[in-house]
Design a protein around this motif. Structure first.
Motif, PDB file in Angstrom:
ATOM      1  N   ASN A   1       0.863  -1.136  -0.140  1.00 27.65           N
ATOM      2  CA  ASN A   1       0.037   0.187  -0.002  1.00 27.65           C
ATOM      3  C   ASN A   1       0.934   1.177   0.216  1.00 27.65           C
ATOM      4  OD1 ASN A   1      -2.314  -1.530  -0.015  1.00 27.65           O
ATOM      5  ND2 ASN A   1      -2.558  -1.580   2.246  1.00 27.65           N
ATOM      6  N   ARG A   2       1.925   1.114   0.769  1.00 29.11           N
ATOM      7  CA  ARG A   2       2.988   2.380   0.771  1.00 29.11           C
ATOM      8  C   ARG A   2       3.577   2.729  -0.690  1.00 29.11           C
ATOM      9  NH1 ARG A   2       8.320   2.378   3.922  1.00 29.11           N
ATOM     10  NH2 ARG A   2       8.152   0.413   2.864  1.00 29.11           N
ATOM     11  N   ALA A   3       3.741   1.595  -1.179  1.00 38.11           N
ATOM     12  CA  ALA A   3       4.498   1.794  -2.429  1.00 38.11           C
ATOM     13  C   ALA A   3       3.582   2.010  -3.553  1.00 38.11           C
ATOM     14  CB  ALA A   3       5.007   0.305  -3.158  1.00 38.11           C
ATOM     15  N   THR A   4       2.298   1.805  -3.514  1.00 45.84           N
ATOM     16  CA  THR A   4       1.076   2.251  -4.331  1.00 45.84           C
ATOM     17  C   THR A   4       1.044   3.678  -4.086  1.00 45.84           C
ATOM     18  OG1 THR A   4       0.305  -0.084  -4.240  1.00 45.84           O
ATOM     19  CG2 THR A   4      -1.213   1.621  -5.173  1.00 45.84           C
ATOM     20  N   ALA A   5       1.028   4.047  -2.809  1.00 48.12           N
ATOM     21  CA  ALA A   5       0.610   5.476  -2.611  1.00 48.12           C
ATOM     22  C   ALA A   5       1.914   6.301  -3.076  1.00 48.12           C
ATOM     23  CB  ALA A   5       0.561   5.673  -1.181  1.00 48.12           C
ATOM     24  N   ARG A   6       3.223   5.969  -2.970  1.00 44.65           N
ATOM     25  CA  ARG A   6       4.172   6.580  -3.526  1.00 44.65           C
ATOM     26  C   ARG A   6       4.279   6.452  -4.795  1.00 44.65           C
ATOM     27  NH1 ARG A   6       7.287  10.589  -2.023  1.00 44.65           N
ATOM     28  NH2 ARG A   6       9.038  10.521  -2.916  1.00 44.65           N
TER      29      ARG A   6
ATOM     30  N   GLN B   1       1.618   6.730  -6.896  1.00 42.88           N
ATOM     31  CA  GLN B   1       0.549   7.795  -7.116  1.00 42.88           C
ATOM     32  C   GLN B   1       1.001   9.250  -6.988  1.00 42.88           C
ATOM     33  OE1 GLN B   1      -2.755   6.277  -5.197  1.00 42.88           O
ATOM     34  NE2 GLN B   1      -3.359   4.713  -6.663  1.00 42.88           N
ATOM     35  N   ILE B   2       1.543   9.309  -6.138  1.00 41.26           N
ATOM     36  CA  ILE B   2       2.020  10.705  -5.789  1.00 41.26           C
ATOM     37  C   ILE B   2       3.045  10.953  -6.702  1.00 41.26           C
ATOM     38  CG2 ILE B   2       3.580  12.207  -4.226  1.00 41.26           C
ATOM     39  CD1 ILE B   2       2.298  10.543  -1.845  1.00 41.26           C
ATOM     40  N   ASP B   3       4.184  10.265  -6.984  1.00 40.01           N
ATOM     41  CA  ASP B   3       4.984  10.445  -8.103  1.00 40.01           C
ATOM     42  C   ASP B   3       4.470  10.694  -9.373  1.00 40.01           C
ATOM     43  OD1 ASP B   3       7.289  10.127  -6.524  1.00 40.01           O
ATOM     44  OD2 ASP B   3       7.681   8.016  -7.078  1.00 40.01           O
ATOM     45  N   GLU B   4       3.198  10.074  -9.949  1.00 36.43           N
ATOM     46  CA  GLU B   4       2.648  10.245 -11.111  1.00 36.43           C
ATOM     47  C   GLU B   4       1.875  11.473 -11.089  1.00 36.43           C
ATOM     48  OE1 GLU B   4       1.319   9.293 -14.878  1.00 36.43           O
ATOM     49  OE2 GLU B   4       2.558   8.202 -13.600  1.00 36.43           O
TER      50      GLU B   4
ATOM     51  N   HIS C   1       4.510  14.243 -11.670  1.00 32.23           N
ATOM     52  CA  HIS C   1       4.581  14.151 -13.113  1.00 32.23           C
ATOM     53  C   HIS C   1       3.883  15.000 -14.006  1.00 32.23           C
ATOM     54  CE1 HIS C   1       6.555  13.006 -16.636  1.00 32.23           C
ATOM     55  NE2 HIS C   1       5.263  11.934 -17.084  1.00 32.23           N
ATOM     56  N   LEU C   2       2.597  14.524 -13.657  1.00 28.32           N
ATOM     57  CA  LEU C   2       1.616  15.317 -14.401  1.00 28.32           C
ATOM     58  C   LEU C   2       1.354  16.755 -14.201  1.00 28.32           C
ATOM     59  CD1 LEU C   2      -1.419  12.618 -14.383  1.00 28.32           C
ATOM     60  CD2 LEU C   2       0.060  13.092 -16.303  1.00 28.32           C
ATOM     61  N   ALA C   3       1.594  17.153 -12.772  1.00 25.77           N
ATOM     62  CA  ALA C   3       1.517  18.360 -12.629  1.00 25.77           C
ATOM     63  C   ALA C   3       2.619  19.293 -13.255  1.00 25.77           C
ATOM     64  CB  ALA C   3       1.566  18.481 -11.100  1.00 25.77           C
ATOM     65  N   MET C   4       3.813  18.565 -13.628  1.00 26.87           N
ATOM     66  CA  MET C   4       4.964  19.333 -13.970  1.00 26.87           C
ATOM     67  C   MET C   4       4.907  19.228 -15.349  1.00 26.87           C
ATOM     68  SD  MET C   4       7.987  17.630 -11.502  1.00 26.87           S
ATOM     69  CE  MET C   4       9.354  18.335 -12.455  1.00 26.87           C
TER      70      MET C   4
END
Length: 101
Positions: free
Chosen positions: A83-88, A90-93, A96-99
């Motif tokens: 779950n922690r890896a999935t959340a991480r 999603q945050i990275d994605e 990336h989309l925001a940038m």
């Protein structure tokens, strides 16, 4: 020649000899009117065997319960890591989309 008293009760055959010999560990020598140390020794040996057996079963029970608790904790830890890896990810994605804009 030895004189013997023979009796049979509850499927246990007892032979009591006047010399104090006792040939059955499951029966007391009260029928002959004599004390027999072998019957006490056999009873204490049976009690000790029972205690050793119960001790082994108790240790096995503790080991089995410990294994199941350890397995459950390991499973929960694995789910938490996933779950922690999935959340991480999603945050990275999202970053990336925001940038991109």
């Amino acid at each position: 020649m030895k004189s013997e008293v023979r009796s049979q009760t509850n499927g246990v055959r007892t032979i009591c000899a006047p010399s104090g010999e006792f040939l059955s560990a499951r029966k007391s020598n009260a029928q002959c009117g004599q004390e027999c140390p072998h019957s006490v020794r056999a009873a204490s040996r049976n009690g000790a065997t029972l205690l050793v057996t119960l001790g082994i079963l108790a240790m096995l029970s503790v080991i089995i319960v410990g294994f199941f608790v350890s397995s459950r904790l390991s499973s929960q830890a694995g789910a938490s890591d996933k779950n922690r890896a999935t959340a991480r990810n999603q945050i990275d994605e999202a970053v990336h989309l925001a940038m991109r804009f």
